[in-house]
Scaffold this motif. Structure first.
Motif, PDB file in Angstrom:
ATOM      1  N   MET A   1       0.845  -1.176   0.000  1.00 27.57           N
ATOM      2  CA  MET A   1       0.000   0.000   0.000  1.00 27.57           C
ATOM      3  C   MET A   1       0.893   1.242   0.000  1.00 27.57           C
ATOM      4  SD  MET A   1      -2.689   1.268   2.861  1.00 27.57           S
ATOM      5  CE  MET A   1      -4.260   1.139   2.085  1.00 27.57           C
ATOM      6  N   SER A   2       0.559   2.149  -0.843  1.00 27.12           N
ATOM      7  CA  SER A   2       1.309   3.399  -0.942  1.00 27.12           C
ATOM      8  C   SER A   2       0.853   4.379   0.139  1.00 27.12           C
ATOM      9  CB  SER A   2       1.072   4.005  -2.321  1.00 27.12           C
ATOM     10  OG  SER A   2       1.576   5.306  -2.373  1.00 27.12           O
ATOM     11  N   ARG A   3       1.786   5.190   0.610  1.00 26.99           N
ATOM     12  CA  ARG A   3       1.420   6.203   1.597  1.00 26.99           C
ATOM     13  C   ARG A   3       0.975   7.499   0.938  1.00 26.99           C
ATOM     14  NH1 ARG A   3       6.418   5.752   5.609  1.00 26.99           N
ATOM     15  NH2 ARG A   3       7.365   4.763   3.833  1.00 26.99           N
ATOM     16  N   TRP A   4       1.091   7.576  -0.366  1.00 26.32           N
ATOM     17  CA  TRP A   4       0.720   8.779  -1.102  1.00 26.32           C
ATOM     18  C   TRP A   4      -0.789   8.981  -1.049  1.00 26.32           C
ATOM     19  CZ3 TRP A   4       3.433  12.677  -2.643  1.00 26.32           C
ATOM     20  CH2 TRP A   4       2.907  13.559  -3.584  1.00 26.32           C
ATOM     21  N   PRO A   5      -1.277  10.191  -0.733  1.00 25.78           N
ATOM     22  CA  PRO A   5      -2.728  10.431  -0.608  1.00 25.78           C
ATOM     23  C   PRO A   5      -3.398  10.593  -1.973  1.00 25.78           C
ATOM     24  CG  PRO A   5      -1.532  12.427  -0.099  1.00 25.78           C
ATOM     25  CD  PRO A   5      -0.497  11.356  -0.314  1.00 25.78           C
ATOM     26  N   TRP A   6      -3.442   9.516  -2.740  1.00 23.96           N
ATOM     27  CA  TRP A   6      -3.910   9.616  -4.118  1.00 23.96           C
ATOM     28  C   TRP A   6      -5.411   9.801  -4.232  1.00 23.96           C
ATOM     29  CZ3 TRP A   6      -7.139   5.712  -5.708  1.00 23.96           C
ATOM     30  CH2 TRP A   6      -7.108   4.537  -4.953  1.00 23.96           C
ATOM     31  N   ILE A   7      -6.180   9.329  -3.280  1.00 27.35           N
ATOM     32  CA  ILE A   7      -7.646   9.467  -3.384  1.00 27.35           C
ATOM     33  C   ILE A   7      -8.053  10.934  -3.292  1.00 27.35           C
ATOM     34  CG2 ILE A   7      -9.844   8.917  -2.288  1.00 27.35           C
ATOM     35  CD1 ILE A   7      -8.593   6.250  -1.430  1.00 27.35           C
ATOM     36  N   LEU A  60      -1.554  10.683   6.814  1.00 31.78           N
ATOM     37  CA  LEU A  60      -1.277  10.218   8.175  1.00 31.78           C
ATOM     38  C   LEU A  60      -1.983   8.897   8.471  1.00 31.78           C
ATOM     39  CD1 LEU A  60      -1.408  13.603  10.105  1.00 31.78           C
ATOM     40  CD2 LEU A  60       0.616  12.249   9.505  1.00 31.78           C
ATOM     41  N   LEU A  61      -3.194   8.733   7.977  1.00 33.48           N
ATOM     42  CA  LEU A  61      -3.913   7.483   8.160  1.00 33.48           C
ATOM     43  C   LEU A  61      -3.211   6.336   7.443  1.00 33.48           C
ATOM     44  CD1 LEU A  61      -6.466   6.184   9.363  1.00 33.48           C
ATOM     45  CD2 LEU A  61      -7.585   6.662   7.195  1.00 33.48           C
ATOM     46  N   ARG A  62      -2.761   6.588   6.216  1.00 32.13           N
ATOM     47  CA  ARG A  62      -2.028   5.556   5.480  1.00 32.13           C
ATOM     48  C   ARG A  62      -0.692   5.236   6.154  1.00 32.13           C
ATOM     49  NH1 ARG A  62      -3.297   4.434   0.083  1.00 32.13           N
ATOM     50  NH2 ARG A  62      -5.247   5.355  -0.543  1.00 32.13           N
ATOM     51  N   LEU A  63      -0.017   6.247   6.667  1.00 38.75           N
ATOM     52  CA  LEU A  63       1.237   6.035   7.377  1.00 38.75           C
ATOM     53  C   LEU A  63       1.009   5.171   8.622  1.00 38.75           C
ATOM     54  CD1 LEU A  63       4.267   6.867   7.553  1.00 38.75           C
ATOM     55  CD2 LEU A  63       3.500   8.742   9.002  1.00 38.75           C
ATOM     56  N   TRP A  64      -0.016   5.490   9.390  1.00 33.48           N
ATOM     57  CA  TRP A  64      -0.357   4.714  10.575  1.00 33.48           C
ATOM     58  C   TRP A  64      -0.694   3.276  10.207  1.00 33.48           C
ATOM     59  CZ3 TRP A  64      -5.259   2.689  11.843  1.00 33.48           C
ATOM     60  CH2 TRP A  64      -5.340   2.120  13.116  1.00 33.48           C
ATOM     61  N   TYR A  65      -1.480   3.102   9.133  1.00 29.84           N
ATOM     62  CA  TYR A  65      -1.879   1.760   8.713  1.00 29.84           C
ATOM     63  C   TYR A  65      -0.675   0.944   8.251  1.00 29.84           C
ATOM     64  CZ  TYR A  65      -4.280  -1.996   6.306  1.00 29.84           C
ATOM     65  OH  TYR A  65      -4.701  -3.228   5.899  1.00 29.84           O
ATOM     66  N   CYS A  66       0.225   1.558   7.496  1.00 33.30           N
ATOM     67  CA  CYS A  66       1.410   0.844   7.014  1.00 33.30           C
ATOM     68  C   CYS A  66       2.321   0.450   8.172  1.00 33.30           C
ATOM     69  CB  CYS A  66       2.174   1.691   6.007  1.00 33.30           C
ATOM     70  SG  CYS A  66       1.378   1.811   4.408  1.00 33.30           S
ATOM     71  N   ARG A  67       2.500   1.334   9.122  1.00 33.56           N
ATOM     72  CA  ARG A  67       3.341   1.013  10.278  1.00 33.56           C
ATOM     73  C   ARG A  67       2.692  -0.074  11.133  1.00 33.56           C
ATOM     74  NH1 ARG A  67       5.601   6.834  12.379  1.00 33.56           N
ATOM     75  NH2 ARG A  67       7.022   7.159  10.626  1.00 33.56           N
ATOM     76  N   ARG A  68       1.408  -0.021  11.285  1.00 37.27           N
ATOM     77  CA  ARG A  68       0.702  -1.030  12.075  1.00 37.27           C
ATOM     78  C   ARG A  68       0.779  -2.387  11.391  1.00 37.27           C
ATOM     79  NH1 ARG A  68      -5.357  -1.922  12.620  1.00 37.27           N
ATOM     80  NH2 ARG A  68      -5.496  -3.163  14.503  1.00 37.27           N
TER      81      ARG A  68
END
Length: 72
Positions: A1-7, A60-68
């Motif tokens: 999953m990319s951390r880039w906020p593409w949506i 930030l949500l994607r970053l949190w999800y990737c780290r988790r």
């Protein structure tokens, strides 16, 4: 999953590229009427700030999800 906020970036580009969005942007920045610019410019800037905050929240949500996910 990319951390880039593409949506949120796709939504922003789609709104700005739509005929309604292009018309509103032109009335905010290149309109010959001062009243039209004074009304539309704060609305466009507030919408831009809201989209920027949305992109930051998505990042930030994607970053949190990737780290988790990496911790598992």
């Amino acid at each position: 999953m990319s951390r880039w906020p593409w949506i949120s970036l796709i939504v922003t580009i789609a709104l700005a590229a739509s005929p309604w969005g292009r018309e509103f942007l032109s009335s905010a920045f290149v309109s010959g009427e001062q009243l039209s610019r004074n009304i539309a410019r704060p609305i466009v800037l507030a919408a831009g700030a809201a989209m920027l905050i949305l992109a930051l929240c998505e990042y930030l949500l994607r970053l949190w999800y990737c780290r988790r996910r990496d911790l598992r």
